[in-house]
Design a protein around this motif. Structure first.
Motif, short mmCIF file in Angstrom:
data_model
loop_
_atom_site.label_atom_id
_atom_site.label_comp_id
_atom_site.label_asym_id
_atom_site.label_seq_id
_atom_site.Cartn_x
_atom_site.Cartn_y
_atom_site.Cartn_z
N SER A 85 116.93 58.28 74.74
CA SER A 85 117.15 56.85 74.68
C SER A 85 116.64 56.19 75.96
CB SER A 85 118.64 56.56 74.53
OG SER A 85 119.33 56.89 75.73
N PRO A 86 116.47 54.87 75.94
CA PRO A 86 116.10 54.19 77.19
C PRO A 86 117.09 54.46 78.32
CG PRO A 86 115.72 52.75 75.32
CD PRO A 86 116.42 53.96 74.78
N GLU A 87 118.35 54.60 77.98
CA GLU A 87 119.33 54.89 79.02
C GLU A 87 119.10 56.28 79.63
OE1 GLU A 87 122.13 53.92 81.68
OE2 GLU A 87 121.23 52.62 80.16
N ASP A 88 118.62 57.21 78.80
CA ASP A 88 118.26 58.52 79.33
C ASP A 88 117.12 58.41 80.32
OD1 ASP A 88 120.15 59.99 77.81
OD2 ASP A 88 118.80 60.00 76.07
N VAL A 89 116.18 57.51 80.05
CA VAL A 89 115.08 57.30 80.98
C VAL A 89 115.63 56.82 82.32
CG1 VAL A 89 112.97 55.99 81.44
CG2 VAL A 89 113.46 56.79 79.12
N ARG A 90 116.53 55.86 82.26
CA ARG A 90 117.14 55.33 83.49
C ARG A 90 117.88 56.44 84.24
NH1 ARG A 90 118.02 50.33 84.88
NH2 ARG A 90 117.66 49.60 82.74
N ASN A 91 118.64 57.26 83.51
CA ASN A 91 119.39 58.34 84.16
C ASN A 91 118.47 59.36 84.80
OD1 ASN A 91 121.80 57.15 83.37
ND2 ASN A 91 122.00 58.38 81.52
N THR A 92 117.35 59.64 84.12
CA THR A 92 116.39 60.59 84.68
C THR A 92 115.80 60.07 85.98
OG1 THR A 92 115.82 61.43 82.48
CG2 THR A 92 114.23 61.84 84.24
N ILE A 93 115.42 58.81 85.97
CA ILE A 93 114.86 58.21 87.19
C ILE A 93 115.88 58.26 88.33
CG2 ILE A 93 113.97 56.10 88.23
CD1 ILE A 93 112.91 55.32 85.44
N GLU A 94 117.12 57.89 88.01
CA GLU A 94 118.15 57.86 89.05
C GLU A 94 118.46 59.26 89.58
OE1 GLU A 94 119.45 55.40 90.58
OE2 GLU A 94 118.71 53.74 89.36
N THR A 95 118.27 60.27 88.73
CA THR A 95 118.50 61.65 89.17
C THR A 95 117.41 62.11 90.12
OG1 THR A 95 119.67 62.21 87.13
CG2 THR A 95 118.75 64.05 88.39
#
Length: 347
Positions: free
Chosen positions: A36-46
């Motif tokens: 999901s787009p939220e997964d993209v955000r979480n990946t970047i933040e990680t």
């Protein structure tokens, strides 16, 4: 020091209804659930805390695993909006994706421009129509030409991915594909020897005796020539062979001996060996000798290329020691040499 980093977002088999004979997307992306787009955000933040402050010149967010532009445009936009947010904030520098040649058109490229995308890699695999048909690629050579021209027209960085050893392939066909890729002037390339994975039609073809995978030696020999063609044309070769981390387990690679954790080094080591040996024989020819019976020689490279000069598992050192037992070789560093450049000196 490494100056370039990629934040990878894998979209397994999303946007691609085609079933290429070699493809098991679950295996090569090590992901099976939707993203999901939220997964993209979480990946970047990680990733960002491990990348910032390291003096990196470029940080890319890259959508891999499926055919990104095969997704419905609203889904593409949802992912790209997150990426653009971080790019606008100066936290990432480029937005990168891989896709199929038949999933490129002006509507798609207009949308990618809206979200400030930068790099599009095309899974071309081969420029031979018979190889494409035998591999069930589902696109034509004309699709490749059209997509490449559009991508360059729109000002995106173009990458081309080629495979070696597909059904119906041959060394001559693979090398011709590399030459044709050069004609289209991509900035980037990847070279992937075919690996037979579980749950693929290619495995069935192997078991039925209608497909024979390349040996490691055959794969290195052909890939080496393709690498030389692309490198001589100034194309940046991003990857040669799959990484071990691209597979879920070691058992995923069935019978294609082309999988080697250091496949790129095998290829670059062969190129180094050829350069060294050619220079050695040129020195002998200049001295009126036909074979090196004795003498002292220095083989040189810079620090980055030194392991390739030595060869994977020291195979180049062993090769020269066995083939030319009468000469003494010193393996030395020379910081004045460029990457992939080697020098042989008699002293």
């Amino acid at each position: 020091m490494k100056k370039h980093a990629i934040i990878p977002v894998f979209i397994p088999h999303r946007g691609c209804p085609n079933d290429c004979v070699f493809c098991n997307q679950k295996a090569i992306t090590a992901r099976s659930s939707d993203v999901s787009p939220e997964d993209v955000r979480n990946t970047i933040e990680t990733y960002l805390p491990t990348l910032t402050g390291r003096g990196l010149k470029t940080i890319e967010l890259a959508f891999f695993g499926g055919s990104f532009t095969g997704l419905p445009i609203p889904e593409q936009s949802a992912f790209l909006a997150v990426a653009k947010e971080y790019k606008d904030a100066g936290l990432i520098d480029k937005i990168h994706m891989s896709t199929r040649p038949d999933y490129i058109n002006r509507d798609i490229l207009d949308n990618l421009k809206t979200y400030d995308a930068d790099i599009i890699e095309l899974g071309v695999q081969s420029f031979d129509p018979d190889v494409l048909r035998a591999s069930n690629r589902g696109h034509t050579i004309e699709d490749v030409y059209k997509a490449c021209h559009l991508i360059k027209e729109y000002g995106f960085t173009l990458g081309i991915q080629l495979m070696i050893g597909l059904p119906g392939d041959s060394p001559a066909k693979s090398i011709a594909s590399a030459k044709e890729a050069v004609r289209l002037s991509p900035q980037l390339a990847r070279l992937y020897p075919t690996i037979v994975l579980r749950d693929t039609r290619l495995l069935q073809m192997y078991e039925e005796g209608i497909y024979q995978p390349l040996t490691t030696e055959e794969a290195v020999s052909t890939t080496k020539e393709m690498y030389r063609i692309l490198d001589d044309a100034g194309i940046t070769i991003l990857r040669v062979g799959l990484k071990s981390t691209d597979l879920i387990t070691e058992g995923e690679a069935i019978c294609g001996h082309t999988f080697h954790p250091a496949f790129r080094q095998l290829v670059e080591g062969e190129l180094a060996k050829e350069s060294l040996e050619n220079q050695l024989h040129q020195l002998l020819e200049n001295a009126g000798e036909t074979e090196p019976q004795a003498g002292n020689f220095a083989f040189k490279s810079n620090g980055h290329s030194f392991s390739n000069m030595i060869g994977n598992a020291k195979r180049n050192k062993l090769y020269f020691a066995e083939k030319y037992p009468g000469i003494k070789i010193r393996w030395q560093l020379d910081t004045a040499l460029e990457d992939g450049q080697y020098s042989v000196i008699k002293y």
